[in-house]
Design an enzyme around this catalytic site. Structure first.
Site, PDB file in Angstrom:
ATOM      1  N   ASP A 285     -10.685  -0.897  12.269  1.00  0.00           N
ATOM      2  CA  ASP A 285      -9.931   0.301  12.669  1.00  0.00           C
ATOM      3  C   ASP A 285      -9.441   0.205  14.108  1.00  0.00           C
ATOM      4  O   ASP A 285      -9.266   1.225  14.778  1.00  0.00           O
ATOM      5  CB  ASP A 285     -10.772   1.574  12.491  1.00  0.00           C
ATOM      6  CG  ASP A 285     -11.397   1.681  11.123  1.00  0.00           C
ATOM      7  OD1 ASP A 285     -10.657   1.551  10.134  1.00  0.00           O
ATOM      8  OD2 ASP A 285     -12.622   1.894  11.029  1.00  0.00           O
TER       9      ASP A 285
ATOM     10  N   GLN B 153     -10.809  -5.548   8.389  1.00  0.00           N
ATOM     11  CA  GLN B 153     -12.066  -5.144   9.037  1.00  0.00           C
ATOM     12  C   GLN B 153     -12.145  -5.680  10.473  1.00  0.00           C
ATOM     13  O   GLN B 153     -11.124  -5.883  11.111  1.00  0.00           O
ATOM     14  CB  GLN B 153     -13.277  -5.600   8.211  1.00  0.00           C
ATOM     15  CG  GLN B 153     -13.462  -4.870   6.904  1.00  0.00           C
ATOM     16  CD  GLN B 153     -12.994  -5.677   5.715  1.00  0.00           C
ATOM     17  OE1 GLN B 153     -12.811  -6.887   5.765  1.00  0.00           O
ATOM     18  NE2 GLN B 153     -12.771  -4.999   4.615  1.00  0.00           N
TER      19      GLN B 153
ATOM     20  N   LYS C 143      -4.969  -2.892  14.004  1.00  0.00           N
ATOM     21  CA  LYS C 143      -4.384  -4.190  13.655  1.00  0.00           C
ATOM     22  C   LYS C 143      -3.029  -4.031  12.986  1.00  0.00           C
ATOM     23  O   LYS C 143      -2.133  -4.857  13.186  1.00  0.00           O
ATOM     24  CB  LYS C 143      -5.329  -4.957  12.721  1.00  0.00           C
ATOM     25  CG  LYS C 143      -6.610  -5.435  13.381  1.00  0.00           C
ATOM     26  CD  LYS C 143      -7.453  -6.279  12.446  1.00  0.00           C
ATOM     27  CE  LYS C 143      -8.004  -5.472  11.284  1.00  0.00           C
ATOM     28  NZ  LYS C 143      -8.911  -4.384  11.692  1.00  0.00           N
TER      29      LYS C 143
ATOM     30  N   ASN D  74     -10.528  -2.584   0.476  1.00  0.00           N
ATOM     31  CA  ASN D  74     -11.428  -1.645   1.144  1.00  0.00           C
ATOM     32  C   ASN D  74     -10.958  -1.345   2.559  1.00  0.00           C
ATOM     33  O   ASN D  74     -11.357  -0.348   3.163  1.00  0.00           O
ATOM     34  CB  ASN D  74     -12.861  -2.196   1.186  1.00  0.00           C
ATOM     35  CG  ASN D  74     -12.939  -3.605   1.750  1.00  0.00           C
ATOM     36  OD1 ASN D  74     -11.967  -4.340   1.775  1.00  0.00           O
ATOM     37  ND2 ASN D  74     -14.129  -3.988   2.197  1.00  0.00           N
TER      38      ASN D  74
ATOM     39  N   GLY E 119      -7.817  -0.630   5.354  1.00  0.00           N
ATOM     40  CA  GLY E 119      -6.503   0.007   5.338  1.00  0.00           C
ATOM     41  C   GLY E 119      -5.777  -0.180   6.649  1.00  0.00           C
ATOM     42  O   GLY E 119      -6.384  -0.162   7.708  1.00  0.00           O
ATOM     43  N   HIS E 120      -4.469  -0.411   6.561  1.00  0.00           N
ATOM     44  CA  HIS E 120      -3.626  -0.507   7.746  1.00  0.00           C
ATOM     45  C   HIS E 120      -2.561   0.577   7.654  1.00  0.00           C
ATOM     46  O   HIS E 120      -1.899   0.713   6.626  1.00  0.00           O
ATOM     47  CB  HIS E 120      -2.945  -1.870   7.833  1.00  0.00           C
ATOM     48  CG  HIS E 120      -3.886  -2.989   8.146  1.00  0.00           C
ATOM     49  ND1 HIS E 120      -3.564  -4.313   7.974  1.00  0.00           N
ATOM     50  CD2 HIS E 120      -5.139  -2.981   8.640  1.00  0.00           C
ATOM     51  CE1 HIS E 120      -4.581  -5.072   8.339  1.00  0.00           C
ATOM     52  NE2 HIS E 120      -5.545  -4.281   8.732  1.00  0.00           N
TER      53      HIS E 120
END
Length: 430
Positions: free
Chosen positions: A13, A224, A16, A38, A40-41
């Site tokens: 988080d 991640q 990225k 799993n 998210g961007h």
């Protein structure tokens, strides 16, 4: 031309998505090398918000090739739904713009069911997974019983792979009180989706090698953060894959000598989602303020993120394990208005000082952060695009972060908008 790996240097988080999107303008190929849906961007482009989970961030940029590498575990149904969602936002996705490695492992419905059943019955210590089957799919990969994209092309092979997987999974399901998997129904699902997935399948290792030899720039994107790495993260509260930069090579099939620059994405404070140690976590008004100003809710789960002061000891550690050459410091604007800022420089453990987080979980839990304080700033940094736009104390904060983590700032992000970025060092420069 230089090839760049982007890794999260905290617990994920870190922002990225925006940085990869910003860099993708300079790249020809964007390759995702680990993780699953799993993570998210969130990308904000010209006011349009794109939420990506399985797709590489480069898909929203025209004229780029996006690649899903073999280090990823892929839920094919989720992928196709995500493709349709992004298409509905005006993004064209074709086999010329998206390729999936033929040796990419698949996440099947029983992986998610197993993930959720385990987490629901684990009374000892919850890991805090998203329940999407990522961990069980990686287990099957290592156990040599996973179904890969290439297996979808031959029905006899597919049946053999399914039967091998179900011998294992039905035994597990029995112990957890779950019904056996309906073999015929699963095969029907896979046969129905096979041509849609195979439409994008390619020998990604060869494609990337050809692109590299042709002088194309490749941007490798992870999910991640390094502190969730299966080997170097806060185990067992980690993801099920290697997150650090070395995985970019094995997760796509390109040699490690082809990586020229590792960019670590670092948030100006610290957050994490789920269970596990967090030395600088705040349970006071400052922590609440960071969460509210930073909109700290998970892209995938919507879970509220835990917030705390910047931990320089941890970032210094992840910069070493990933070989980071420069960092992109994000969300500096969230710190606007704080009178005093704190930075963790190390830990006190049983009367001893440490400049790194120990490996043992019980020791991590007992670590007390050692802080140094810095004056904050009242001016706004939001939208700053040059050093001249930053308050003096904000510059001092950034410089102190560089000193403590022993790594220079290459990029500085001051809002979710891609143009609100200060470039110090171009990672793609030869």
């Amino acid at each position: 031309m230089a090839n760049v790996v982007v890794v999260g240097a905290q617990w994920g988080d870190e922002g990225k998505g925006k940085i990869v999107d910003w860099l993708s303008e300079r790249a020809d190929v964007i390759a995702r090398f680990q993780g699953g849906h799993n993570a998210g961007h969130t990308l904000v482009i010209d006011g349009e918000v794109y939420k990506l989970h399985a797709l590489p961030s480069g898909v929203v940029r025209g004229g780029k090739l996006s690649v899903i590498g073999n280090g990823v575990v892929l839920d094919p149904w989720h992928l196709l739904n995500e493709i349709e969602t992004i298409r509905a936002q005006g993004v064209d996705i074709t086999p010329e713009t998206l390729m999936i490695a033929e040796n990419t492992p698949l996440i099947l419905p029983f992986h998610g069911e197993l993930d959720r059943a385990r987490e629901g019955q684990n009374s000892v210590a919850k890991i805090g997974t998203t329940g999407r089957g990522i961990g069980p799919a990686y287990e099957d990969k290592v156990g040599r019983r996973v179904i890969r994209v290439a297996d979808l092309a031959d029905d006899a092979t597919l049946e053999l792979r399914v039967d091998r997987a179900l011998v294992h999974h039905n035994a597990l399901r029995s112990g957890l009180g779950l019904q056996p998997v309906d073999r015929d129904a699963l095969l029907a699902q896979l046969r129905e989706i096979a041509p849609k997935v195979l439409h994008y399948a390619a020998p990604v290792w060869k494609v990337l090698n050809d692109k590299r030899k042709a002088g194309k720039r490749i941007l490798f994107e992870g999910a991640q953060g390094a502190l969730l790495d299966i080997d170097f993260g806060t185990y067992p509260y980690v993801t099920s894959s290697n997150v650090i930069a070395g995985q970019a090579a094995t997760g796509t099939g390109i040699g490690p000598g082809s990586i020229d620059f590792v960019l670590g994405i670092v948030k100006a404070y610290t957050t994490r989602v789920g269970e596990g140690p967090f030395p600088t976590e705040l349970h006071d008004e400052d922590g609440q303020r960071l969460g509210e100003r930073g909109h700290e809710f998970g892209t995938t789960t919507g879970r509220k993120r835990r917030c705390g002061w910047f931990d320089a000891a941890l970032v210094r550690q992840t910069c070493v394990t990933s070989g980071v050459k420069g960092i992109a410091l994000t969300k500096l604007d969230v710190l606007d208005g704080f009178e005093v800022l704190k930075i963790c420089t190390g830990y006190e453990l049983d009367g001893k000082m440490l400049d790194y987080l120990p490996t043992a979980a019980d020791q991590q839990a007992r670590c007390t952060p050692v802080y140094e304080e810095m004056p904050g700033w009242s001016e706004s940094t939001e939208g700053a695009r040059s050093w001249a736009d930053l308050p003096a104390n904000a510059i001092k904060y950034v410089r102190r972060v560089e000193e403590l983590i022993e790594c220079p700032v290459a990029l500085l992000s001051t809002s979710p908008e891609r143009e609100d970025t200060i470039l110090v060092t171009d990672p793609f420069a030869d």
